[in-house]
Design an enzyme around this catalytic site. Structure first.
Site, PDB file in Angstrom:
ATOM      1  N   TRP A  13       0.850  -1.203   0.000  1.00 37.16           N
ATOM      2  CA  TRP A  13       0.000   0.000   0.000  1.00 37.16           C
ATOM      3  C   TRP A  13       0.879   1.245   0.000  1.00 37.16           C
ATOM      4  CZ3 TRP A  13      -4.659  -0.607  -1.521  1.00 37.16           C
ATOM      5  CH2 TRP A  13      -5.588   0.443  -1.425  1.00 37.16           C
ATOM      6  N   ASP A  50       0.352  11.176  -0.058  1.00 37.18           N
ATOM      7  CA  ASP A  50      -0.728  12.158   0.083  1.00 37.18           C
ATOM      8  C   ASP A  50      -2.044  11.470   0.441  1.00 37.18           C
ATOM      9  OD1 ASP A  50      -0.892  10.914  -2.491  1.00 37.18           O
ATOM     10  OD2 ASP A  50      -2.228  12.496  -3.144  1.00 37.18           O
ATOM     11  N   GLU A  76      -3.239   8.816  -1.738  1.00 33.68           N
ATOM     12  CA  GLU A  76      -2.450   7.576  -1.670  1.00 33.68           C
ATOM     13  C   GLU A  76      -1.672   7.315  -2.951  1.00 33.68           C
ATOM     14  OE1 GLU A  76      -6.078   4.994  -0.567  1.00 33.68           O
ATOM     15  OE2 GLU A  76      -4.871   5.021   1.233  1.00 33.68           O
ATOM     16  N   GLU A  77      -1.116   8.364  -3.530  1.00 34.79           N
ATOM     17  CA  GLU A  77      -0.438   8.179  -4.811  1.00 34.79           C
ATOM     18  C   GLU A  77       0.966   8.769  -4.885  1.00 34.79           C
ATOM     19  OE1 GLU A  77      -4.462   8.241  -7.577  1.00 34.79           O
ATOM     20  OE2 GLU A  77      -3.455  10.108  -7.114  1.00 34.79           O
ATOM     21  N   GLU A 110     -18.716   7.161  -4.143  1.00 32.38           N
ATOM     22  CA  GLU A 110     -17.517   8.012  -4.122  1.00 32.38           C
ATOM     23  C   GLU A 110     -17.530   9.021  -5.274  1.00 32.38           C
ATOM     24  OE1 GLU A 110     -13.575   6.380  -5.501  1.00 32.38           O
ATOM     25  OE2 GLU A 110     -13.090   6.582  -3.382  1.00 32.38           O
TER      26      GLU A 110
HETATM   27  C1  NOJ Z   1      -6.616   3.197  -4.542  1.00 35.25           C
HETATM   28  C2  NOJ Z   1      -6.417   4.508  -3.852  1.00 35.25           C
HETATM   29  O1  NOJ Z   1      -7.166   4.524  -2.699  1.00 35.25           O
HETATM   30  C3  NOJ Z   1      -6.783   5.638  -4.772  1.00 35.25           C
HETATM   31  O2  NOJ Z   1      -6.654   6.846  -4.129  1.00 35.25           O
HETATM   32  C4  NOJ Z   1      -5.876   5.566  -5.954  1.00 35.25           C
HETATM   33  O3  NOJ Z   1      -6.137   6.609  -6.828  1.00 35.25           O
HETATM   34  C5  NOJ Z   1      -6.068   4.214  -6.632  1.00 35.25           C
HETATM   35  N1  NOJ Z   1      -5.817   3.148  -5.707  1.00 35.25           N
HETATM   36  C6  NOJ Z   1      -5.230   4.069  -7.867  1.00 35.25           C
HETATM   37  O4  NOJ Z   1      -3.859   4.022  -7.531  1.00 35.25           O
HETATM   38  C1  NOJ Z   2      -9.372   6.602  -1.952  1.00 38.79           C
HETATM   39  C2  NOJ Z   2      -9.093   8.007  -1.576  1.00 38.79           C
HETATM   40  O1  NOJ Z   2      -8.150   8.526  -2.482  1.00 38.79           O
HETATM   41  C3  NOJ Z   2      -8.551   8.088  -0.176  1.00 38.79           C
HETATM   42  O2  NOJ Z   2      -8.404   9.439   0.182  1.00 38.79           O
HETATM   43  C4  NOJ Z   2      -9.488   7.426   0.791  1.00 38.79           C
HETATM   44  O3  NOJ Z   2      -8.914   7.435   2.074  1.00 38.79           O
HETATM   45  C5  NOJ Z   2      -9.767   6.005   0.371  1.00 38.79           C
HETATM   46  N1  NOJ Z   2     -10.201   5.960  -1.003  1.00 38.79           N
HETATM   47  C6  NOJ Z   2     -10.850   5.363   1.238  1.00 38.79           C
HETATM   48  O4  NOJ Z   2     -12.040   6.080   1.129  1.00 38.79           O
END
Ligand code: NOJ
Ligand code: NOJ
Length: 526
Positions: free
Chosen positions: A181, A247, A250-251, A485
């Site tokens: 992750w 960030d 999560e990227e 979402e």
């Molecule tokens: C799952 C992450 O939670 C999301 O923020 C991200 O854009 C996607 N994976 C693609 O990497």
């Molecule tokens: C993807 C989002 O980018 C992230 O900010 C969030 O924490 C997770 N999904 C779970 O909702």
């Protein structure tokens, strides 16, 4: 019952009140002083031009109010459905778990994210503060206990004192998620500390008899060996704020506007809490770190060449305009550091809206009941223009509910603030935003005072504009009020995890700010 000193004072006053020894109080800024300074140092003359305003600017979006009333009840119910033990979607979860969504496949969001949970529980605390409902207090208490356990796990980010607090996501039973992750994410401990500090404040105001030393000690104990939840988070934040991490999306591994802002607010509020509990050494340490972090934020995240804030310190392949700028201001802004009414935040929000308006084809269509005045029509907002996450895999990014409601929240909050101040300033920096509200698109620079007809014209237009973002949500919400979402950039149908807890939480927070702005702007008879 424990006597808590400054924490009895409401948040806004805490930062500026004189209750502390001056050694701990950073320089006193007049609220938002930077906004009042024009590039040449002098306010420019302002002439009002009330005659050019159309009365339609003041027309609220049709029937929106009724929908908001209904949706508030539904959204809160759906949000509680996602919190254990009583939430119907939480089987197998430990008490106090906030699942991100009940969706277990395509995508699997049946986990607890530290960030989503803290933001959601913040909404529960707000409701508890309003209603005094002890069942809500109990939910927050279970959340706190569970977070204490989660902090103590050995997880892929580390152990309790070796970085483990930066772990972003856990299984619903509170055990670590061990798959690969984007970790660590350093906003989580800051958001959790802010939520729990607010919890102490809310219980102290609503049921002071429940504020026992044992209860407080679990949340904050000056003794570090006690491993109290808030103090552990503050130690993490104060030692790691200058280390890169991922960030909120999560990227990207970098230093981030959102993360830095929530960390800063946690340190300021943590300093005040430490002082009220006579933990002077910690208070002085948190104060020194918040001052350093504030300087860092002020120098690193303003892109002067393009005239907007940027979400990341060093990520050249993105424009930097990002929904996380609004979220940073909402969750981490303070009156002297990028609050929603700051010119830089308003300008960045408007530039981001312009980008998003072009990006999503759905934004060319007018939803039913759009405001009569086309300039004031809100649009669906996504995370950032380069986004390719479609809610399940990667293809093309879509508008998100939580980003769309954030624009309204920024504007409602700013309206309430301008009314409290009895004035606002149109500057070179924020003019781009006020141009959008102005009937001819040419806002005049200068101070606008509450006696000027334009004061009301601008704020009513701003209210209609804010409402029209909620109107977009209304249009794409399911008939039973459910929110996922994202919604598709072409056809508007919901995409990504269904019943996203954070979508409900952000709608509720925006609706709450609307209530405040509405009362101030229209009084009780609106
Ligand atoms: C799952 C992450 O939670 C999301 O923020 C991200 O854009 C996607 N994976 C693609 O990497
Ligand atoms: C993807 C989002 O980018 C992230 O900010 C969030 O924490 C997770 N999904 C779970 O909702």
């Amino acid at each position: 019952m424990v006597f808590l000193k400054p924490i009895l004072i409401p948040v806004a006053a805490l930062v500026y009140c004189s209750g502390f020894t001056s050694a701990y109080v950073a320089a006193k800024y007049p609220p938002d002083s930077r906004q009042l300074i024009f590039s040449n140092g002098d306010p420019l003359p302002y002439e009002n031009d009330a005659t050019t305003w159309h009365t339609t600017s003041a027309q609220p979006v049709k029937n929106l109010e009724d929908w908001i009333d209904l949706e508030q009840d539904l959204a809160f119910k759906y949000l509680l459905d996602n919190i254990a033990p009583n939430g119907i979607n939480t089987e197998g979860s430990s008490d106090g778990t906030v699942i991100a969504s009940p969706s277990k496949a395509y995508p699997n969001y049946f986990y607890q994210w530290v960030r989503d949970a803290a933001i959601t529980i913040q909404g529960v605390i707000d409701e508890y503060g309003k209603s005094g409902d002890l069942a809500l207090r109990d939910i927050v208490d279970s959340y706190a206990n569970l977070q204490g356990n989660i902090q103590g796990t050995f997880n892929p980010s580390g152990g309790f004192a070796t970085g483990g607090l930066g772990e972003p996501k856990f299984m619903v039973d509170g055990t670590p998620f061990t798959g690969s992750w984007a970790r660590p994410q350093r906003d989580g401990p800051a958001l959790r500390a802010l939520t729990l500090i607010n919890f102490i404040r809310a219980v102290n105001q609503t049921h002071p008899e429940l504020v026992t030393s044992q209860w407080i000690g679990k949340l904050y104990d000056p003794d570090l060996a006690a491993k109290s939840i808030i103090k552990s988070d503050l130690e993490y934040v104060s030692h790691y704020w200058n280390a890169i991490g991922f960030d909120l999306w999560e990227e990207i591994e970098d230093l981030h506007f959102f993360t830095a802002l929530v960390q800063h607010k946690a340190l300021v509020q943590g300093r005040d809490l430490a002082l009220s509990l006579d933990d002077y050494g910690a208070a002085s340490w948190y104060d020194s770190q918040q001052a350093a972090l504030k300087g860092f934020i002020e120098t690193e995240f303003w892109d002067g060449r393009n005239g907007h804030l940027k979400a990341y310190q060093h990520t050249p392949y993105r424009s930097g305009l990002d929904c996380s700028i609004m979220l940073g201001s909402i969750h981490g802004g303070q009156s002297d550091l990028y609050p929603p009414w700051s010119g830089k935040v308003l300008a960045s929000t408007q530039m981001f809206i312009n980008q998003m308006q072009m990006l999503h084809p759905i934004n060319k269509q007018r939803p039913p009941h759009y405001p009569e005045d086309e300039r004031l029509r809100g649009v669906g907002l996504g995370r950032y223009t380069e986004d390719i996450y479609d809610g399940v895999g990667t293809s093309e990014g879509n508008p998100w509910f939580l980003c769309t409601s954030s624009a309204s929240e920024i504007f409602y909050t700013a309206i309430a603030h301008f009314i409290d101040e009895g004035e606002f300033y149109i500057t070179h920096i924020n003019r781009l935003f006020f141009n959008r509200l102005h009937p001819t698109g040419r806002a005049k620079l200068g101070r606008v005072r509450s006696g000027d007809p334009d004061f009301r014209n601008y704020l009513q237009a701003m209210f209609t504009y804010a409402d029209s973002f909620l109107n977009v949500i209304r249009y794409h919400a399911k008939p039973d009020g459910r929110l996922s979402e994202q919604f598709d950039k072409y056809d508007g149908f919901q995409r990504g995890a269904h019943d996203l807890t954070w979508s409900y939480g952000s709608f509720l927070m925006a609706a709450d700010k609307r209530q405040t702005a509405r009362k101030k702007l229209f009084g009780s008879q609106y």
